[in-house]
Design a protein around this motif. Structure first.
Motif, mmCIF file in Angstrom:
data_model
loop_
_atom_site.group_PDB
_atom_site.id
_atom_site.type_symbol
_atom_site.label_atom_id
_atom_site.label_comp_id
_atom_site.label_asym_id
_atom_site.label_seq_id
_atom_site.Cartn_x
_atom_site.Cartn_y
_atom_site.Cartn_z
ATOM 1 N N LYS A 285 7.436 -4.075 3.129
ATOM 2 C CA LYS A 285 7.543 -4.354 4.693
ATOM 3 C C LYS A 285 6.764 -5.193 4.886
ATOM 4 C CE LYS A 285 5.110 0.103 5.025
ATOM 5 N NZ LYS A 285 4.937 0.897 5.519
ATOM 6 N N ASP B 247 0.260 16.401 -7.620
ATOM 7 C CA ASP B 247 0.778 16.103 -7.155
ATOM 8 C C ASP B 247 2.134 16.876 -7.677
ATOM 9 O OD1 ASP B 247 3.572 15.123 -5.648
ATOM 10 O OD2 ASP B 247 1.501 13.614 -5.046
ATOM 11 N N ARG C 125 9.544 1.214 0.675
ATOM 12 C CA ARG C 125 10.249 0.369 2.101
ATOM 13 C C ARG C 125 9.845 1.243 3.125
ATOM 14 N NH1 ARG C 125 15.108 -0.571 0.408
ATOM 15 N NH2 ARG C 125 14.664 0.351 -1.614
#
Ligand SMILES: Nc1nc2c(c(=O)[nH]1)N[C@H]1C(S)=C(S)[C@@H](COP(=O)(O)OP(=O)(O)OC[C@H]3O[C@@H](n4cnc5c(=O)[nH]c(N)nc54)[C@H](O)[C@@H]3O)O[C@H]1N2
Ligand SMILES: Nc1nc2c(c(=O)[nH]1)N[C@H]1C(S)=C(S)[C@@H](COP(=O)(O)OP(=O)(O)OC[C@H]3O[C@@H](n4cnc5c(=O)[nH]c(N)nc54)[C@H](O)[C@@H]3O)O[C@H]1N2
Ligand code: SF4
Ligand SMILES: [Mo]
Length: 741
Positions: A46, A203, A623
């Motif tokens: 980014k 997770d 991204r």
């Protein structure tokens, strides 16, 4: 002619220093600044696309004003005239509560977002504040408020020194970290493993972070509070509680022991779908580590038991003696934060001082749930929201039930968006005020330095000068404040001067301040800075914990000093400072606050609910950036797609084929998304990313509209909230999935 310029990246919480290549006024390249004292050259995709973001042709360059129902370009004076003509009269006719203020995520990444919104609220006089916090970290604020007396006292894991990091519901290898500002989070986790430390990741997806871990526990979503309560139970039952010096600073330890006694590993195992022996072993490991840190993030926050989970995270840290200790979790000391003062009882933290009009939601930290904004607009009656000032937010995509909010916003009498894009939300505005490009903003991390794993201060001025007629975002917000207070034509610099005057007035009267007894006007005259925003930075630095105190500590920090150190100033590792932080009425950590006790029966009941239904969780891509960076070609495509991830066993059971469309039904609506069969997500769980759904008319997002994706939040109806914080449940909610068509 090409030149380079430094710019701190505003695109996520890692705050990396960038070196931009600038040709004329175009950013043609971005790399990590190797000399940055904190980020040391780290950059992600980014940050590397900074130039493309900056030059996006869809970015608005002039204000838009609605005329005869259509948004048309206008001059800045015309735009502010339109604001002035509508705002005050509306308040005079319907009261201040008829205006809602909506603040989105980028406000923590801009100087303007740090300095002006509070004054705007005061000028408007409205209690109707809605922010991204209630679709994000509000449970942490509430938990910290209750435990420490200050909702902004958020301890962060001391990443560089910890021996065992237990990470729950966070994926910093994609997100680059949150409520834990750490440029190169991935490198810091690898360093932890290299020095022999342990990383445990909890997770429901096998994320990139989970792949790096020593142990990955694929928990059933929404049950982390049970897991953490079981860790607490084991610590007590096995005599592993060791407050290590905090004994005299913590109340309520015995009450927590009693309240968690029934949450044994065996009792929670079925609900969490984790083996009891692994839960017990984890508790022992944490207790045995010389220093350990438990850190929970979005997957611990936007869940059914968000506040309880965040509370339990710190309960474990406290009971293992890891609060306020190097290698544990610690309180950063930001250069613009409050200078330390003597310890003692404080004012404490109160929830529910007001309630929302329609559903009676209690306020938390002065905010109502973003999930309740739509009903406050579309439900008739006294005190209805008729206007909105929306700054850097796209709630049509980021909040539950976007369709209802979309329709509600369309019905507002007046709406202002301060936003560079004409998107799903700003398309409803009557006036759109576009801030400059990121390269044209100065940058200082007011919010994120207070969450950083190392104390440091960095300031970068704009890399590309702003054209004469174009206001900085600080000036845009200052002018909105003037409009709101009925002084539309006044000089926006007056807004900053007023703040400076007030702050100096308080400081000169405060016996603990280095400027006690001095003249306000004399100090104001000594402030450096080209404009009001810079003078306010200078003021905060100089009165702050490392400041020069206007001469009292000549080698201390000031704006001038920061400008002389363009790669930043390192202020050292985090240091123990709990005594300075505590602001509870007892002056101690209140481990068992009453609102928590009152919510625990709900957690107990969840032990009996039998799992079985399919639940949905989100995910972030390296991204991506919430709802607003799908318009950059460099960040699109590849694995950054709005697909529904399904485990092979669920796909087989439900008759879903990879690449085929699935219909997903939730409580608030349904949608269709392409299926991606992958064992990266555990069985019983599907995953769909957020921030997609760029197919509404009237937007100007030409690239994003090409491959719009669907809005996951359409599956929600806005009623599933963590009750203590008003935070939306965006992870672990039930869905039904079937083949489409
Ligand atoms: N289902 C689901 N929903 C989620 C999440 C999730 O994980 N799952 N995550 C939640 C989280 S953590 C958050 S923080 C929210 C984010 O949701 P929002 O707070 O709505 O933020 P963004 O989607 O990032 O949109 C930011 C807006 O700010 C604009 N903007 C960009 N830069 C600037 C600037 O410099 N100045 C101004 N004035 N505007 C700017 C962009 O154009 C965009 O309109 O979404 C939440 N929604
Ligand atoms: N690339 C990129 N970076 C970003 C953003 C972005 O959109 N893209 N957004 C920024 C913002 S606004 C924020 S707030 C941060 C968020 O940063 P993080 O907190 O790291 O957020 P996520 O990457 O969404 O990771 C949340 C994880 O929780 C897991 N999870 C879901 N439900 C549960 C559960 O019940 N229990 C457990 N243990 N885990 C669960 C999900 O599978 C996911 O892997 O990222 C920031 N950085
Ligand atoms: S990690 Fe975050 S701050 Fe660093 S370059 Fe990437 S987006 Fe920017
Ligand atoms: Mo966020």
């Amino acid at each position: 002619m090409s030149r380079t310029a430094l710019r701190i990246c505003p695109l996520c919480e890692a705050t990396c220093g960038l070196t931009l290549t600038v040709e004329d006024d175009l950013v043609t390249g971005a790399r990590g600044d190797r000399d940055d004292v904190f980020s040391k050259g780290f950059i992600c995709p980014k940050g590397a696309s900074f130039g493309q973001l900056d030059a996006d042709p869809d970015r608005l360059t002039r204000p838009l004003v609605r005329r005869d129902g259509r948004l048309e370009e206008a001059s800045w004076d015309e735009a502010f005239a339109a604001v002035a003509a509508a705002l005050r009269p509306l308040i005079d006719a319907h009261g201040p509560e008829s205006v809602a203020v909506v603040l989105g995520n980028p406000n923590v990444h801009t100087v303007a977002g740090a300095l002006y919104p509070r004054m705007l609220l005061r000028a408007l006089g409205t209690p109707n504040l809605y922010t991204a916090s209630t679709v994000d970290q509000m449970p942490k604020h509430v938990s910290s408020g209750l435990l420490f007396g200050d909702p902004d006292a958020i301890p962060v894991p001391d990443l560089d020194r910890t021996g065992h990091l237990l990470l729950l519901g966070a994926n910093p290898l994609e997100s680059n970290g949150s409520l834990c500002t750490a440029p190169d989070f991935p490198g810091r986790l690898r360093a932890l493993r290299r020095r022999g430390g342990r990383l445990t990741v909890v997770d429901p997806r096998r994320t990139r972070t989970a792949k790096l871990a020593d142990e990955h526990l694929a928990i059933r979503p929404g049950t982390d509070a049970l897991l953490l309560a079981a860790l607490v139970q084991v610590l007590f039952a096995e005599g592993l509680v060791a407050l290590d010096g905090l004994e005299n600073q913590v109340t309520g330890v015995a009450e927590v022991r009693d309240a968690t006694a029934e949450f044994t590993p065996e009792a929670v195992s079925a609900a969490c779908e984790l083996p009891a022996d692994r839960i017990r072993a984890l508790a022992r490991d944490l207790a045995a580590a010389p220093a350990a840190a438990v850190y929970g993030r979005l997957g611990n926050s936007t869940v059914e038991f968000g506040t309880l989970t965040n509370w339990l995270v710190d309960v474990v840290n406290i009971l293992t003696g890891n609060l306020d200790r190097p290698g544990g979790v610690m309180f950063p000391l930001s250069a613009t934060g409050r200078a330390p003062r003597p310890a003692g009882p404080g004012r404490g933290f109160t929830l529910g001082r007001r309630h929302s009009r329609v559903s009676g939601h209690p306020e938390a930290k002065g905010e109502f749930p973003l999930a309740a904004l739509a009903e406050e607009i579309d439900t008739p009656g006294d005190g209805r929201v008729r206007a909105a000032v929306v700054i850097a937010a796209n709630p049509v995509l980021s909040a539950p039930d976007g369709r209802r909010l979309d329709e509600a916003l369309a019905g507002l009498d007046f709406m202002i968006s301060v936003d560079p894009y004409l998107n799903e939300t700003s398309r409803h505005a009557h006036v759109v005020l576009p801030p400059p490009r990121p390269s044209q903003n100065p940058h200082f991390d007011y919010a994120l330095n207070a969450l950083a794993v190392r104390n440091q201060a960095r300031y970068t001025r704009e890399a590309v000068p702003l054209a004469e007629e174009r206001p900085a975002e600080s000036e845009i917000l200052a002018r909105l404040i003037l409009c709101a207070s009925g002084r539309a034509g006044a000089d926006p610099a007056g807004v900053d001067a007023m703040v400076i005057d007030t702050v100096l007035g308080k400081a000169t009267a405060d016996p603990h301040s280095p400027v006690h007894g001095r003249e306000t006007a004399e100090l104001a005259a000594r402030l450096a800075g080209r404009d009001g925003a810079e003078r306010r930075l200078d003021l905060m630095l100089r009165l702050g914990p490392y400041g020069d105190g206007f001469g009292a500590r000549p080698d201390g920090l000031s704006l001038e000093k920061l400008l002389a150190h363009p790669h930043g100033i390192d202020l050292g590792p985090l240091e123990p400072r709990l005594g300075q932080v505590l602001n509870t009425r007892s002056g101690r950590v209140e481990l068992y606050p009453e609102p928590i006790a009152a919510d625990l029966p709900r957690l107990r009941r969840s032990l009996d609910s039998t799992p079985g239904e399919l639940v949905l969780v989100g995910r972030r891509h390296l991204r991506s950036n919430n709802s607003w960076m799908h318009n950059l070609p460099a960040l699109r495509g590849g694995s950054n797609r709005c697909t529904l991830q399904v485990h092979p066993s669920d796909a087989a059971r439900l008759g879903l084929a990879d690449g085929a469309a699935a219909r997903v039904k939730g409580e608030g609506g349904e949608l269709e998304a392409p299926v991606e069969v992958t064992d990266a997500v555990r069985s019983g769980v599907v995953s769909l990313p957020h921030g997609w759904g760029h197919d509404r008319p009237g937007t100007r997002l030409s690239v994003a509209a090409d491959e719009p994706g669907v809005n996951v939040n359409q599956l929600l109806d806005g009623t599933r909230l963590d009750p203590l914080s008003g935070t939306a449940v965006l992870n672990g909610f039930p869905v039904r999935v079937e083949p489409a068509g």
